[in-house]
Design an enzyme around this catalytic site. Structure first.
Site, PDB file in Angstrom:
ATOM      1  N   GLU A 172     -30.243   1.338  26.361  1.00  0.00           N
ATOM      2  CA  GLU A 172     -30.473   0.916  27.740  1.00  0.00           C
ATOM      3  C   GLU A 172     -29.574   1.764  28.640  1.00  0.00           C
ATOM      4  O   GLU A 172     -28.811   2.589  28.159  1.00  0.00           O
ATOM      5  CB  GLU A 172     -30.116  -0.559  27.892  1.00  0.00           C
ATOM      6  CG  GLU A 172     -30.979  -1.471  27.039  1.00  0.00           C
ATOM      7  CD  GLU A 172     -30.690  -2.951  27.275  1.00  0.00           C
ATOM      8  OE1 GLU A 172     -29.506  -3.310  27.402  1.00  0.00           O
ATOM      9  OE2 GLU A 172     -31.654  -3.735  27.322  1.00  0.00           O
TER      10      GLU A 172
ATOM     11  N   CYS B   4     -20.857  -9.134  23.224  1.00  0.00           N
ATOM     12  CA  CYS B   4     -21.247  -8.336  22.051  1.00  0.00           C
ATOM     13  C   CYS B   4     -20.299  -7.164  21.853  1.00  0.00           C
ATOM     14  O   CYS B   4     -20.264  -6.584  20.771  1.00  0.00           O
ATOM     15  CB  CYS B   4     -22.677  -7.848  22.225  1.00  0.00           C
ATOM     16  SG  CYS B   4     -22.930  -7.009  23.788  1.00  0.00           S
TER      17      CYS B   4
ATOM     18  N   ASN C 204     -24.878 -15.240  26.519  1.00  0.00           N
ATOM     19  CA  ASN C 204     -23.437 -14.982  26.708  1.00  0.00           C
ATOM     20  C   ASN C 204     -23.097 -14.437  28.089  1.00  0.00           C
ATOM     21  O   ASN C 204     -22.066 -14.802  28.667  1.00  0.00           O
ATOM     22  CB  ASN C 204     -22.920 -14.061  25.593  1.00  0.00           C
ATOM     23  CG  ASN C 204     -23.587 -12.713  25.606  1.00  0.00           C
ATOM     24  OD1 ASN C 204     -24.752 -12.591  25.956  1.00  0.00           O
ATOM     25  ND2 ASN C 204     -22.858 -11.695  25.239  1.00  0.00           N
TER      26      ASN C 204
ATOM     27  N   GLU D 229     -31.305  -4.693  21.496  1.00  0.00           N
ATOM     28  CA  GLU D 229     -29.838  -4.649  21.596  1.00  0.00           C
ATOM     29  C   GLU D 229     -29.317  -5.849  20.821  1.00  0.00           C
ATOM     30  O   GLU D 229     -29.490  -6.997  21.255  1.00  0.00           O
ATOM     31  CB  GLU D 229     -29.393  -4.741  23.065  1.00  0.00           C
ATOM     32  CG  GLU D 229     -29.885  -3.607  23.930  1.00  0.00           C
ATOM     33  CD  GLU D 229     -29.380  -2.251  23.486  1.00  0.00           C
ATOM     34  OE1 GLU D 229     -28.310  -2.189  22.849  1.00  0.00           O
ATOM     35  OE2 GLU D 229     -30.066  -1.251  23.752  1.00  0.00           O
TER      36      GLU D 229
HETATM   37  P1  NDP Z   1     -30.639 -15.137  19.905  1.00  0.00           P
HETATM   38  O1  NDP Z   1     -31.153 -13.991  19.116  1.00  0.00           O
HETATM   39  O2  NDP Z   1     -30.566 -16.447  19.264  1.00  0.00           O
HETATM   40  O3  NDP Z   1     -31.485 -15.335  21.235  1.00  0.00           O
HETATM   41  C1  NDP Z   1     -31.715 -14.304  22.172  1.00  0.00           C
HETATM   42  C2  NDP Z   1     -32.981 -14.638  22.963  1.00  0.00           C
HETATM   43  O4  NDP Z   1     -34.112 -14.565  22.102  1.00  0.00           O
HETATM   44  C3  NDP Z   1     -32.973 -16.049  23.545  1.00  0.00           C
HETATM   45  O5  NDP Z   1     -33.630 -16.032  24.783  1.00  0.00           O
HETATM   46  C4  NDP Z   1     -33.751 -16.813  22.494  1.00  0.00           C
HETATM   47  O6  NDP Z   1     -34.294 -18.011  22.977  1.00  0.00           O
HETATM   48  C5  NDP Z   1     -34.827 -15.799  22.149  1.00  0.00           C
HETATM   49  N1  NDP Z   1     -35.481 -16.030  20.862  1.00  0.00           N
HETATM   50  C6  NDP Z   1     -35.068 -16.801  19.815  1.00  0.00           C
HETATM   51  N2  NDP Z   1     -35.983 -16.769  18.814  1.00  0.00           N
HETATM   52  C7  NDP Z   1     -36.985 -15.951  19.221  1.00  0.00           C
HETATM   53  C8  NDP Z   1     -38.209 -15.486  18.631  1.00  0.00           C
HETATM   54  N3  NDP Z   1     -38.598 -15.862  17.407  1.00  0.00           N
HETATM   55  N4  NDP Z   1     -38.989 -14.634  19.326  1.00  0.00           N
HETATM   56  C9  NDP Z   1     -38.614 -14.213  20.551  1.00  0.00           C
HETATM   57  N5  NDP Z   1     -37.477 -14.629  21.181  1.00  0.00           N
HETATM   58  C10 NDP Z   1     -36.664 -15.472  20.521  1.00  0.00           C
HETATM   59  O7  NDP Z   1     -29.205 -14.652  20.452  1.00  0.00           O
HETATM   60  P2  NDP Z   1     -28.166 -15.536  21.253  1.00  0.00           P
HETATM   61  O8  NDP Z   1     -28.787 -16.034  22.505  1.00  0.00           O
HETATM   62  O9  NDP Z   1     -27.529 -16.472  20.294  1.00  0.00           O
HETATM   63  O10 NDP Z   1     -27.102 -14.402  21.696  1.00  0.00           O
HETATM   64  C11 NDP Z   1     -26.050 -13.990  20.917  1.00  0.00           C
HETATM   65  C12 NDP Z   1     -26.390 -12.693  20.202  1.00  0.00           C
HETATM   66  O11 NDP Z   1     -26.719 -11.692  21.144  1.00  0.00           O
HETATM   67  C13 NDP Z   1     -25.212 -12.138  19.420  1.00  0.00           C
HETATM   68  O12 NDP Z   1     -25.664 -11.705  18.159  1.00  0.00           O
HETATM   69  C14 NDP Z   1     -24.772 -10.945  20.243  1.00  0.00           C
HETATM   70  O13 NDP Z   1     -24.136  -9.922  19.520  1.00  0.00           O
HETATM   71  C15 NDP Z   1     -26.063 -10.473  20.814  1.00  0.00           C
HETATM   72  N6  NDP Z   1     -25.834  -9.672  21.997  1.00  0.00           N
HETATM   73  C16 NDP Z   1     -26.043  -8.328  21.928  1.00  0.00           C
HETATM   74  C17 NDP Z   1     -25.775  -7.530  23.024  1.00  0.00           C
HETATM   75  C18 NDP Z   1     -26.036  -6.066  22.990  1.00  0.00           C
HETATM   76  O14 NDP Z   1     -26.074  -5.471  24.053  1.00  0.00           O
HETATM   77  N7  NDP Z   1     -26.232  -5.457  21.841  1.00  0.00           N
HETATM   78  C19 NDP Z   1     -25.238  -8.100  24.268  1.00  0.00           C
HETATM   79  C20 NDP Z   1     -25.077  -9.533  24.228  1.00  0.00           C
HETATM   80  C21 NDP Z   1     -25.366 -10.283  23.122  1.00  0.00           C
HETATM   81  P3  NDP Z   1     -33.483 -19.395  22.757  1.00  0.00           P
HETATM   82  O15 NDP Z   1     -32.249 -19.283  23.571  1.00  0.00           O
HETATM   83  O16 NDP Z   1     -34.410 -20.429  23.239  1.00  0.00           O
HETATM   84  O17 NDP Z   1     -33.217 -19.485  21.287  1.00  0.00           O
END
Ligand code: NDP
Length: 481
Positions: A461, A282, A150, A248
């Protein structure tokens, strides 16, 4: 077609299997570059490179580490326009947002931690006449950083910068959906003279690359931002290996609006906190609770203004919302709008995919959507949608709104609007949330702890919290003679 490369041991390299994945421009709906479909073999190479660099980087004086990081910050600033354009194409977000928020924040992340490390100090505890304790904070070694799509460069650098400032070497994975600015960053790291192996970027899928990082014995800590389900999976794998974890995760943030608020300021900010980055932050407030005396007025004004928002070409000067990040994500968001209707909600604005003309005719756009008439505990109001969709609900008492606000499994951010200082403090204290904004939204001081309660995360963080996470404390107790 442009091929993104991994950055391992200071070099830009092809994935070891030679395989690539398609990378889409969401505003056009078609492939525009290729990204390495890396495997555990590439992660292994990255870990080896990081290990090799580890001792020298840990022993590099903080001032030298700081100088290189400041150089990287300067180079990101130099390339701001190019990086903003790349971010907008890769993610679908309005170019002006990438220029105003995403890339400047990546500059700040590097410059903030470049200087923070110079001010980071350890503690001493004297036991009068008996002994002196002092606590060293040593780099962990090789650490892993995994980030979402995002705010691609913004969140990627938010993890990498404190990790390398603290003297660690990093294996990092950006989201497979938005890899471009991480790739451009690797070019800037080479130009800045970052020693080989200090930062290694492995592109590819979460279940392959992210999972290989989480399982790798030599990666001693994982800093992850992403969805709660993925965080759960990472914790399941990493916890038995006793890795340090910073998670996070998702949110379902309440926006609590009292009748005595500064109405105009609240209305303007609420439009941003609902729909900035197509609602894919988020910290966006997706459940809006309005005190009953101003509910009808708010509903009328909010709906009118949201209907005027322009969904369109991310390059357009007047565009307010660009495309959502992918077709799969668009379909997920639309399915939640359908669910809201099934649950009895009324769509007051938006509610549909937006079809544009010309080159954007196949782009993945969604109209900003407002829904009313749902109960606080239905699925639409409990599950994270992460798109341009908000619900509005009236309330009568503080007690009632706190029950609504605290009813979800999440606890990331909350926003409170009131001119009554005592009420602001009282409600801020009782809302279950790691971050609370009063009469503002997304005002960020990088020194403050950032993160969520409940299922929104583990750890914090930001500022010295991040430097503490990326170091191992060692207490030394010296007995007085
Ligand atoms: P995901 O959890 O789908 O992916 C996050 C990252 O983890 C990506 O790089 C993804 O790779 C990777 N990933 C996926 N599966 C695995 C696994 N089994 N083991 C290790 N890494 C893995 O989240 P999104 O990218 O869809 O992001 C949106 C989410 O992030 C929302 O829920 C949002 O709320 C949260 N978010 C939280 C924030 C915070 O500060 N709390 C800030 C911003 C977002 P790939 O892309 O290849 O699937």
């Amino acid at each position: 077609m442009q091929k993104i490369k991994n950055y391992i041991g200071g070099k830009l390299v092809e994935p070891s299997n030679g395989q690539y994945l398609d990378n889409y421009n969401p505003a056009i709906g078609s492939v525009y570059s290729l990204i390495p479909d890396s495997t555990s073999k590439d992660v292994e190479l990255a870990v080896k490179a990081a290990e090799k660099a580890s001792e020298a980087w840990a022993n590099t004086p903080a001032k030298e580490r700081s100088d290189i990081m400041s150089k990287i910050a300067d180079l990101i600033q130099r390339d701001l326009d190019k990086l903003a354009q790349a971010e907008s194409i890769d993610n679908g977000k309005p170019l002006k947002l990438a220029k105003r928020v995403d890339i400047p924040r990546a500059v700040d992340n590097f410059s903030f931690f470049a200087t923070a490390i110079l001010h980071f100090s350890s503690e001493a505890h004297s036991m009068e006449g008996i002994a002196l304790n002092y606590t060293l904070r040593e780099p962990i070694g090789v650490v892993g950083c995994i980030s979402p799509w995002n705010l691609p460069l913004y969140l990627f650098t938010w993890k990498i910068a404190p990790a390398i400032a603290a003297g660690n070497c990093v294996v990092a994975k950006p989201s497979e959906v938005t890899p471009m600015t991480a790739y451009l960053l690797s070019e800037l790291c080479i130009e800045a003279g970052l020693p080989e192996g200090v930062l290694n970027i492995v592109h590819g899928l979460g279940p392959k690359v992210g999972s290989a990082m989480t399982k790798h014995k030599k990666i001693k800590a994982i800093s992850f931002t992403g969805g709660t389900k993925t965080g759960e999976e990472i914790a399941r794998v990493a916890a038995p290996m006793f890795k340090k974890l910073s998670l996070e995760l998702g949110g379902k943030n309440p926006n609590i609006i009292f009748a005595d608020c500064d109405y105009d300021k609240m209305l303007k900010t609420t439009i941003h906190s609902s729909f900035a980055n197509q609602g894919q932050i988020c910290l966006c407030g997706s459940r809006i609770f309005i005190e009953r005396p101003i509910y009808d007025k708010f509903k009328e004004d909010f709906v009118k203004k949201v209907k005027q928002l322009i969904v369109g070409d991310p390059d357009g000067d007047k565009t307010n919302l660009g495309a959502v990040v992918s077709e799969a994500h668009m379909n997920k968001v639309l399915s939640y709008i359908k669910l809201a209707e099934e649950e009895g909600g009324t769509i007051l604005a938006g509610g549909k995919r937006k079809i544009l003309d010309g080159k954007h005719k196949d782009g993945w756009f969604i109209e900003p959507t407002i829904i009313e008439g749902l109960s606080y505990d239905c699925r639409t109001n409990q599950e994270e949608i992460f798109g341009p969709v908000v619900t509005i609900m009236p309330f009568d008492t503080e007690e009632e709104v706190l029950k609504y606000a605290n009813s979800t499994e999440y606890g990331l951010a909350a926003t409170i609007w009131t001119e009554d200082l005592s009420k602001a403090h009282r409600v801020a204290d009782l809302v279950e949330s790691g971050i609370v904004w009063v009469n503002c939204w997304l005002v960020r001081d990088l020194r403050t702890p950032f993160g969520g309660m409940k299922n929104s995360g583990v750890g914090r963080e930001g500022g010295f919290e991040a430097l503490r996470f990326f170091t191992e404390p060692k207490n030394i107790c010296v007995k007085w003679a």
